[in-house]
Design an enzyme around this catalytic site. Structure first.
Site: not given
Ligand code: ATP
Ligand code: MG
Length: 568
Positions: A46, A273, A283
């Site tokens: 996102e 993750r 984030k």
């Molecule tokens: P945050 O929790 O930091 O806001 P998010 O998952 O909401 O992260 P996205 O932009 O939706 O942020 O993430 C894009 C992709 O990255 C998603 O497919 C998510 O599963 C993956 N992702 C995010 N954080 C991790 C992590 N710590 N380890 C592995 N994959 C991750």
């Protein structure tokens, strides 16, 4: 905590065919012809912030699988929340993915390009009696969803006619209603044991312009309705997400089973993750560090963002090697930051040029060396890689050594310089300290010394030995630099564990700025972003923007090995 093997073992494992639940699944699908031989993954960020090291794992996994199986990976922006998203984040994410060494196909994909298709599928669901417009306010709706042990209740609007639903939904789209006034919900089962299946919201009203579609839309799709349909439109085969979406899979499937798909139905798979000790990968928390001015932006070298570690000097290849080493798991765990650093160190050890730098300088005057003479000594750029060549290092009467390499009253087992003792200068002569000069407070501000002209190659012709070799730079020829040393960003190994706020364990001393460092003159020509090893001190990255600013990437000592030993 998972038990880890050493890096050497990982190198071995990588040459063999990697096997894990995802790869096994893909091989099985290929063998069964499920997708006609296609393999397509996606990385779906996102655009509401910068990528962090956790995202790097998802990038390596999705792009890596596509590469491994001759498939494709789409970089797709899941841009369905206009409030939080922007073009700035889109650009940064594209850049970060490319920097990590992955290129998506020429196209970059956007969920917002599919808003028309999603809308039309939503009308299809209404026409099939599988979706309805609900007027309940969000609070009542959430109360009526029930809980894990209590059944949900049907909304009084659940049995609206198809015609009424279509009419209201079209008016929602046309912008006739205020934010939150109505939603479109899937009509599934308010008593479903999976809470995600209790008539989930598909569309909400948001009279907010979108960074790509402008004022076109007054309704935006919710995550579950959007995500699977995006996968379906792109012909994704294996949709890989993190474990917390486990419960959403049933809904992912339900939506896709009830619309006309352009390709074979994708499947969702969940993996653990990446969590690392001493940092946060959220984030929201990272944004707070920026907002609070704790760091100088998302790209501060102290940040666990991709831009941060890049400025810090982490090679993209080391991050890829680390991600491949830890692999994919089905259960969450926390990996040690020292393990990631060991991959960075191993890589830099093989590639970084060796240089001399003195971080906390102490002047040494060699009284028997001719004043004004500049002698060029030859030094290898790398101890084990002759192809990297040599450079000239100027030697002069006045040099700087590291303050801690001189002790007036040396403790036991201190073998470096002290008055009356002889040491070797790296690449150069033996010197013997003869006296010190002190300031009014009694601090040593200068050391007087003599050198032995017979020891130019670092050896004495009479075979006498010295117990230590120290690094140095010429005082007159050195270039000035600012060097930043880094400690853990959070003192807690698991920031935010229990009920604490991760920011409570923020390390106030995470950065130490040394303004007066002295570097050998060849450092004036080091490119922005290049990482060198300052001998005996560690690896240092030249800042990407500010000349003669260096960030310590990692130290020389293998903290990971030390940790493993301590655990045994
Ligand atoms: P945050 O929790 O930091 O806001 P998010 O998952 O909401 O992260 P996205 O932009 O939706 O942020 O993430 C894009 C992709 O990255 C998603 O497919 C998510 O599963 C993956 N992702 C995010 N954080 C991790 C992590 N710590 N380890 C592995 N994959 C991750
Ligand atoms: Mg997300």
């Amino acid at each position: 905590m998972s038990n880890d093997s050493t890096n050497e073992e990982s190198a071995e494992a990588e040459t063999a065919e990697a096997s894990d639940f995802l790869r096994d699944q893909i091989r099985a699908d290929l063998a069964a012809g499920t997708y006609g031989g296609r393999v397509k993954t996606r990385f779906p960020p996102e655009p509401n912030g910068y990528l962090h090291i956790g995202h790097a794992m998802s990038i390596c996994l999705n792009f890596g699988l596509a590469q491994e199986f001759g498939g494709e990976c789409n970089l797709r922006f899941d841009d369905t929340n206009p409030e939080a998203e922007s073009e700035e984040f889109v650009r940064a994410i594209v850049e970060d993915v490319e920097w990590l060494g992955f290129e998506s196909s020429d196209t970059i994909y956007y969920a917002s390009d599919y808003f028309d298709q999603m809308y039309s599928w939503a009308e299809d669901l209404i026409n099939k009696g599988l979706a309805y417009v609900d007027d309940l306010d969000s609070e009542t709706m959430s109360e009526m969803r029930g809980g894990f042990t209590t059944p949900g209740q049907n909304s009084p609007f659940r049995e609206r006619s198809i015609e009424e639903n279509l009419d209201l939904f079209r008016r929602m789209k046309a912008g006739e209603f205020a934010d939150g006034e109505r939603v479109l919900r899937a009509k599934i089962d308010m008593n479903h044991e999976n809470m995600q299946m209790r008539d989930p919201v598909m569309y909400r009203i948001r009279n907010t312009p979108h960074h790509r579609t402008g004022d076109t839309w007054a309704i935006y799709p919710n995550y579950d309705w959007a995500h699977g349909q995006e996968d379906a439109i792109e012909g994704v085969t294996h949709s890989i997400c993190t474990l917390e979406f486990d419960n959403n899979r049933e809904l992912y499937d339900w939506y896709q089973n009830n619309i006309d798909l352009p390709f074979e139905k994708p499947n969702q798979y969940e993996f653990a993750r990446l969590n690392l000790t001493h940092i946060v990968t959220s984030k929201r928390k990272l944004a707070q560090l920026v907002a609070d001015g704790v760091v100088n932006g998302w790209d501060d070298a102290a940040m666990p963002t991709i831009r941060g570690v890049r400025r810090r000097g982490y090679p993209a290849s080391a991050i890829r090697a680390f991600c491949s080493h830890i692999g994919v798991a089905k259960t969450n765990s926390v990996r040690e930051i020292e393990l990631l650093e060991s991959f960075v160190r191993d890589e830099l050890n093989a590639t970084a040029l060796r240089r001399s730098g003195v971080l906390r300088p102490l002047k040494v005057v060699i009284d028997n060396y001719p004043e004004g003479q500049v002698e060029m000594l030859t030094a290898a750029n790398h101890p084990n890689d002759e192809s990297l060549g040599v450079r000239d290092v100027p030697f002069t009467r006045e040099i700087y050594i590291e303050r801690e390499d001189f002790e007036e009253d040396p403790p036991p087992k201190y073998y470096r310089l002290t008055v009356g003792r002889e040491v070797r200068l790296r690449y150069g002569y033996f010197i013997t300290a003869t006296d010190v000069v002190k300031d009014a407070e009694g601090n040593v501000v200068e050391v007087r010394a003599t050198y032995d002209p017979e020891t130019s190659g670092g050896q004495a012709p009479d075979g006498r030995k010295v117990k230590s070799t120290i690094h140095w730079v010429s005082a007159s020829e050195a270039v000035d630099a600012t060097v930043v040393l880094y400690d853990r960003l959070f003192t807690d190994e698991h920031p935010g564990s229990g009920d604490t706020d991760p920011l409570d364990s923020l390390n106030a001393d995470a950065k130490e700025v040394l303004e007066g460092a002295k570097l050998e003159p060849s450092m004036a020509k080091i490119a922005a972003g290049e990482v060198v090893q300052f001998e005996r001190l560690g690896y240092f990255a030249h800042d990407l923007d500010q000349p003669m600013l260096f960030h310590r990437t990692v130290g020389l000592r293998d903290e990971w090995a030390r940790l493993q030993k301590r655990k045994k």
